[in-house]
Design a protein around this motif. Structure first.
Motif, PDB file in Angstrom:
ATOM      1  N   TRP A  31       0.821  -1.215   0.000  1.00 14.92           N
ATOM      2  CA  TRP A  31       0.000   0.000   0.000  1.00 14.92           C
ATOM      3  C   TRP A  31       0.855   1.265   0.000  1.00 14.92           C
ATOM      4  CZ3 TRP A  31      -5.057  -0.976  -0.649  1.00 14.92           C
ATOM      5  CH2 TRP A  31      -5.949   0.094  -0.569  1.00 14.92           C
ATOM      6  N   THR A  32       2.029   1.176   0.606  1.00 16.46           N
ATOM      7  CA  THR A  32       2.874   2.365   0.761  1.00 16.46           C
ATOM      8  C   THR A  32       4.205   2.245   0.028  1.00 16.46           C
ATOM      9  OG1 THR A  32       3.844   1.472   2.801  1.00 16.46           O
ATOM     10  CG2 THR A  32       1.858   2.827   3.026  1.00 16.46           C
ATOM     11  N   MET A  33       4.360   1.234  -0.802  1.00 18.41           N
ATOM     12  CA  MET A  33       5.655   1.006  -1.447  1.00 18.41           C
ATOM     13  C   MET A  33       6.076   2.210  -2.286  1.00 18.41           C
ATOM     14  SD  MET A  33       6.915  -2.001  -4.068  1.00 18.41           S
ATOM     15  CE  MET A  33       6.949  -3.245  -2.775  1.00 18.41           C
ATOM     16  N   PRO A  34       7.285   2.714  -2.082  1.00 22.06           N
ATOM     17  CA  PRO A  34       7.784   3.824  -2.893  1.00 22.06           C
ATOM     18  C   PRO A  34       7.877   3.420  -4.361  1.00 22.06           C
ATOM     19  CG  PRO A  34       9.114   3.538  -0.926  1.00 22.06           C
ATOM     20  CD  PRO A  34       8.218   2.334  -1.015  1.00 22.06           C
ATOM     21  N   ALA A  35       7.572   4.356  -5.239  1.00 19.73           N
ATOM     22  CA  ALA A  35       7.570   4.067  -6.669  1.00 19.73           C
ATOM     23  C   ALA A  35       8.957   3.683  -7.173  1.00 19.73           C
ATOM     24  CB  ALA A  35       7.043   5.277  -7.433  1.00 19.73           C
ATOM     25  N   ASP A  36      10.009   4.312  -6.619  1.00 15.90           N
ATOM     26  CA  ASP A  36      11.347   4.005  -7.118  1.00 15.90           C
ATOM     27  C   ASP A  36      11.757   2.573  -6.787  1.00 15.90           C
ATOM     28  OD1 ASP A  36      11.432   4.640  -4.423  1.00 15.90           O
ATOM     29  OD2 ASP A  36      13.492   5.390  -4.510  1.00 15.90           O
ATOM     30  N   VAL A  37      11.291   2.071  -5.638  1.00 18.04           N
ATOM     31  CA  VAL A  37      11.595   0.684  -5.280  1.00 18.04           C
ATOM     32  C   VAL A  37      10.901  -0.275  -6.242  1.00 18.04           C
ATOM     33  CG1 VAL A  37      11.352  -1.095  -3.509  1.00 18.04           C
ATOM     34  CG2 VAL A  37      11.969   1.242  -2.861  1.00 18.04           C
ATOM     35  N   ALA A  38       9.634  -0.007  -6.521  1.00 18.19           N
ATOM     36  CA  ALA A  38       8.887  -0.858  -7.449  1.00 18.19           C
ATOM     37  C   ALA A  38       9.512  -0.817  -8.842  1.00 18.19           C
ATOM     38  CB  ALA A  38       7.430  -0.406  -7.506  1.00 18.19           C
ATOM     39  N   TRP A  39       9.973   0.368  -9.269  1.00 18.56           N
ATOM     40  CA  TRP A  39      10.539   0.495 -10.617  1.00 18.56           C
ATOM     41  C   TRP A  39      11.810  -0.341 -10.774  1.00 18.56           C
ATOM     42  CZ3 TRP A  39       9.478   1.100 -15.333  1.00 18.56           C
ATOM     43  CH2 TRP A  39      10.451   1.420 -16.272  1.00 18.56           C
ATOM     44  N   ARG A  40      12.570  -0.535  -9.711  1.00 18.05           N
ATOM     45  CA  ARG A  40      13.786  -1.350  -9.797  1.00 18.05           C
ATOM     46  C   ARG A  40      13.449  -2.779 -10.208  1.00 18.05           C
ATOM     47  NH1 ARG A  40      16.152   0.432  -3.921  1.00 18.05           N
ATOM     48  NH2 ARG A  40      16.181   2.687  -4.300  1.00 18.05           N
ATOM     49  N   TYR A  41      12.295  -3.265  -9.781  1.00 16.67           N
ATOM     50  CA  TYR A  41      11.880  -4.622 -10.141  1.00 16.67           C
ATOM     51  C   TYR A  41      11.256  -4.658 -11.538  1.00 16.67           C
ATOM     52  CZ  TYR A  41      12.582  -5.842  -5.241  1.00 16.67           C
ATOM     53  OH  TYR A  41      13.138  -6.060  -3.996  1.00 16.67           O
ATOM     54  N   ILE A  42      10.571  -3.574 -11.922  1.00 12.89           N
ATOM     55  CA  ILE A  42       9.864  -3.539 -13.204  1.00 12.89           C
ATOM     56  C   ILE A  42      10.796  -3.201 -14.364  1.00 12.89           C
ATOM     57  CG2 ILE A  42       8.020  -2.380 -14.486  1.00 12.89           C
ATOM     58  CD1 ILE A  42       6.641  -1.880 -11.812  1.00 12.89           C
ATOM     59  N   ALA A  43      11.800  -2.365 -14.118  1.00 14.13           N
ATOM     60  CA  ALA A  43      12.668  -1.845 -15.187  1.00 14.13           C
ATOM     61  C   ALA A  43      13.241  -2.916 -16.109  1.00 14.13           C
ATOM     62  CB  ALA A  43      13.791  -1.006 -14.582  1.00 14.13           C
ATOM     63  N   PRO A  44      13.747  -4.054 -15.572  1.00 11.39           N
ATOM     64  CA  PRO A  44      14.319  -5.066 -16.478  1.00 11.39           C
ATOM     65  C   PRO A  44      13.310  -5.646 -17.467  1.00 11.39           C
ATOM     66  CG  PRO A  44      15.056  -5.431 -14.225  1.00 11.39           C
ATOM     67  CD  PRO A  44      13.959  -4.414 -14.160  1.00 11.39           C
ATOM     68  N   LYS A  45      12.006  -5.517 -17.159  1.00 12.95           N
ATOM     69  CA  LYS A  45      10.970  -6.066 -18.032  1.00 12.95           C
ATOM     70  C   LYS A  45      10.270  -4.980 -18.847  1.00 12.95           C
ATOM     71  CE  LYS A  45      10.010  -9.677 -14.610  1.00 12.95           C
ATOM     72  NZ  LYS A  45       8.974 -10.320 -13.759  1.00 12.95           N
TER      73      LYS A  45
END
Length: 255
Positions: free
Chosen positions: A23-37
């Motif tokens: 619910w509170t996950m920072p966007a930059d943290v999530a992007w680190r996981y999404i970026a490779p895909k």
């Protein structure tokens, strides 16, 4: 029995922690996981949360588009749908719309509006002696993407303050386009001028994953000298003084 209760309590606690983190996950943290895909899409300066965030820059195939703002509704997630309200704002690019991804993987775009410089289409036209002036604005209410096909799409676009500069200088009236999806999954449309200027345009175009195909007949109204001069550099001259422009290519040329 106590062990089971403790395990159940730990499970509930872990679930609560997981929900809070998501619910509170920072966007930059999530992007680190999404970026490779993310393939050709790149973000910089990501901040905010997964649900309501901002990126200082978004680029596609290395082309900078501007800043990105997004807002994701939480309620649709309960039915395995992701609904995001997106806005891209750059120096000369502006776009907004709602994207929805269903549980089956189908993507729907709604209420899309865009404004891009006409120069963006120069690589497709491949007329190095001329630069395109003005901007292209457009809208479409809905489009569905599934299995590499587009359906339920219809919209309009308008080239405003149209003109060319370079080896020839000329200003045109606005050029209009209407387009819609076809049963084979491609998009087809027509081109025409608004009838108020000295350039007459009549044409058609189609776009599919395989590429794009366009054809137009261009001619000068009122014996306009500047328009006639510009047409010398566009397409194939015809016996009646008009020009026949044929364009075929791959979509990546636009990037």
């Amino acid at each position: 029995m106590k062990l089971i209760k403790w395990l159940f309590a730990l499970l509930v606690l872990a679930l609560v922690v997981a929900v809070v983190v998501a619910w509170t996950m920072p966007a930059d943290v999530a992007w680190r996981y999404i970026a490779p895909k993310a393939g050709p899409i790149s973000l910089v300066g990501v901040r905010g949360t997964v649900w309501d965030g901002h990126a200082d820059g978004i680029s596609v195939f290395g082309r900078d588009l501007g800043e990105l703002d997004w807002r994701i509704d939480k309620a649709p997630l309960l039915s395995r749908r992701v609904v995001a309200d997106l806005r891209i704002k750059g120096a000369d690019i502006d776009g907004s719309g709602v994207l929805e991804r269903t549980g089956s993987g189908r993507i729907e775009a709604r209420d899309v509006r865009f404004r891009v410089p006409a120069a963006l289409f120069a690589p497709a036209l491949d007329i190095p002696s001329l630069s395109l002036l003005g901007a292209v604005t457009g809208t479409f209410s809905k489009a569905t993407f599934a299995d590499g096909r587009v359906s339920d799409a219809a919209g309009t676009a308008r080239w405003t303050e149209a003109g060319v500069s370079g080896s020839a200088e000329a200003r045109f009236s606005d050029i209009l386009a209407d387009f819609a999806s076809r049963p084979d999954g491609s998009i087809a449309g027509t081109l025409a001028d608004d009838g108020r200027g000295d350039l007459a345009v009549e044409g058609r175009f189609s776009v599919s994953p395989a590429g794009f195909d366009a054809e137009a007949f261009l001619s000068a109204r009122n014996d306009d000298v500047r328009v006639s001069e510009a047409l010398r550099y566009i397409g194939q001259p015809q016996a009646d003084g008009s020009s026949h422009l044929v364009i075929r290519g791959e979509l990546f040329k636009l990037f």
